[in-house]
Design an enzyme around this catalytic site. Structure first.
Site, short mmCIF file in Angstrom:
data_model
loop_
_atom_site.label_atom_id
_atom_site.label_comp_id
_atom_site.label_asym_id
_atom_site.label_seq_id
_atom_site.Cartn_x
_atom_site.Cartn_y
_atom_site.Cartn_z
N LYS A 284 10.06 -16.29 -10.02
CA LYS A 284 9.35 -16.00 -10.68
C LYS A 284 8.44 -16.35 -11.57
CE LYS A 284 10.52 -12.28 -14.14
NZ LYS A 284 10.58 -11.53 -14.87
N PHE B 279 -5.62 3.33 14.53
CA PHE B 279 -5.63 4.04 13.49
C PHE B 279 -6.90 3.64 12.57
CE2 PHE B 279 -1.85 6.23 15.59
CZ PHE B 279 -1.88 7.80 14.00
N ASN C 82 0.80 -1.32 -0.10
CA ASN C 82 -0.17 0.30 -0.43
C ASN C 82 1.13 0.74 0.76
OD1 ASN C 82 0.76 0.61 2.79
ND2 ASN C 82 -0.58 -1.44 2.93
N LYS D 123 -12.74 -3.84 17.92
CA LYS D 123 -11.65 -3.77 18.42
C LYS D 123 -10.94 -4.00 19.61
CE LYS D 123 -10.53 -4.37 13.78
NZ LYS D 123 -9.63 -4.11 12.29
N LYS E 134 -14.68 0.82 14.79
CA LYS E 134 -13.36 0.07 15.40
C LYS E 134 -12.91 0.37 16.37
CE LYS E 134 -9.49 -0.12 12.57
NZ LYS E 134 -8.43 0.18 11.44
N ASP F 167 -4.93 -6.69 4.61
CA ASP F 167 -5.98 -7.01 4.99
C ASP F 167 -6.23 -8.21 4.77
OD1 ASP F 167 -7.02 -5.18 6.84
OD2 ASP F 167 -8.39 -4.44 4.71
#
Length: 408
Positions: free
Chosen positions: A294, A328, A215, A346, A342, A284
């Site tokens: 490869k 976060f 990301n 959590k 959240k 995730d």
């Protein structure tokens, strides 16, 4: 003088003075620090001695003033090493463009720069120069480089400069500098003795030895939080995935790659921690199969099967026994709704939420805007500012929550 100045009593402070007209203000800085109970050691550059005499600073500090690296007065020690080891804090005021460049480049060609290379204590820099020099790309780059290494900067004020301009570049007033030093020492005690885990950066989930899913996380927010916690006296362990900057110099860093590796590192240290700030952007999902060689391009289409990774935040939230947990939430809509959901699911004590679709917010930028929530709702909103400043404010909220928790 603010009562918080008493926090400097008994501290050993090096006052570095470089060659600018604002050097005359250093006498007041030195005097105020000594009056507050600090043990001040002055190091001047040769240029600084042309603006204010060493005798003045020696009289005010009640310690010898150092200029020449080779002027060794005590054969039992190497002066610049001994002083660097004993210092609780170093202030450079004023700091010229030349000195800032030398520090950024790692030069050690005089007593001040050599001492700074040997020092491991925090550094506060108060620049003073012509406005065009202050805004020059090279100077800006050098200050950014030093900030990344953990140096703190006191921005110059706007006013009459020696060159005749009325603009930004004037050394911060001595009272402001002394107050900043006092506040730094006060903040230094807020998390003293606490063990803090910070996760940062983005995880990498490999498809094969050369390709992976990741990301846009730069690690900047998490790294800033680790630095802020360290500056507040905490024992910090930074568990970092992929990042675009170097980790803070004074923080113990564990490098990981995948979500699974980050989970293992967090669980290894979690039960000894007092505070966990999970700022990393963890994948995730990961590929079900990882090719050992490869993958070759064959078919026109390629289907990759993904499986869920273990939710680190939820895992430690369910396991926590007294740890203070900060999560976060990077969202693009319904920020408060998703953040509060959240936090509850959590088992977090705080959630730091932001709208990453907004300009100047989120991944791979130096600024952010965040909202901090607890179980009762919004605690505070921190407007657009540097991530380093947001990190400091966040950790001050954490420290305040811990103090309130002890009172209950």
């Amino acid at each position: 003088m603010n009562s918080s100045v008493s926090t400097v009593a008994g501290k050993t402070i090096i006052l570095g003075i470089t060659g600018g007209i604002a050097a005359y203000k250093s006498a007041t800085i030195c005097s105020r620090l000594v009056q507050a109970g600090a043990n001040v050691h002055v190091i001047m550059t040769e240029s600084a001695a042309k603006f204010i005499t060493p005798l003045t600073l020696q009289t005010l500090s009640r310690n010898p003033v150092l200029i020449d690296t080779f002027d060794e007065r005590n054969p039992a020690v190497v002066t610049h090493i001994d002083l660097a080891d004993r210092a609780d804090l170093i202030i450079i005021a004023p700091a010229t463009a030349n000195t800032i460049a030398k520090l950024a480049g790692g030069f050690g060609d005089d007593m001040l720069s050599t001492t700074l290379l040997a020092a491991t204590c925090p550094l506060i820099i108060a620049p003073a120069m012509n406005v065009h020099m202050y805004e020059h790309p090279a100077v800006v780059h050098n200050m950014e480089k030093l900030a990344e290494r953990g140096a703190l900067f006191l921005e110059p004020g706007t006013g009459q400069l020696a060159c005749g301009y009325v603009a930004k570049g004037r050394l911060a007033e001595p009272e402001e500098i002394v107050e900043a030093v006092a506040n730094w020492f006060a903040r230094r005690n807020q998390l003293a003795g606490k063990k803090v885990i910070v996760t940062a950066g983005g995880t990498v989930e490999r498809l094969d030895p050369v390709r992976y899913l990741t990301n846009d996380s730069s690690g900047k927010m998490g790294y800033a939080i680790a630095e802020a916690a360290y500056m507040m006296g905490a024992d910090v362990t930074l568990i970092s995935g992929r990042a675009t900057i170097a980790p803070p110099a004074h923080v113990h860093t564990i490098q990981v790659e995948s979500a699974e590796q980050m989970l293992e590192a967090v669980l290894e240290h979690f039960h000894q921690a007092d505070i966990v700030v999970k700022a990393a952007a963890v994948a995730d999902y990961r590929p079900v199969l990882q090719a050992k060689q490869k993958m070759k391009k064959t078919a026109d289409q390629l289907t990759i099967e993904l499986e869920k990774t273990t939710d680190i935040l939820q895992t430690i939230g369910e396991q926590k026994k007294g740890q203070f947990l900060v999560g976060f939430a990077a969202e693009t809509n319904n920020v408060e709704q998703y953040a509060m959901d959240k936090l509850r699911r959590k088992h977090c004590d705080l959630i730091v939420a932001n709208d990453v679709s907004a300009e100047g917010v989120g991944f791979d930028v130096d600024t952010n805007v965040v909202q901090i929530y607890n179980a009762a709702g919004l605690v505070t909103t921190i407007p657009l500012m540097q991530k380093s400043s947001i990190a400091t404010q966040l950790m001050e909220v954490v420290a305040a929550c811990l103090t309130e928790k002890r009172r209950l």
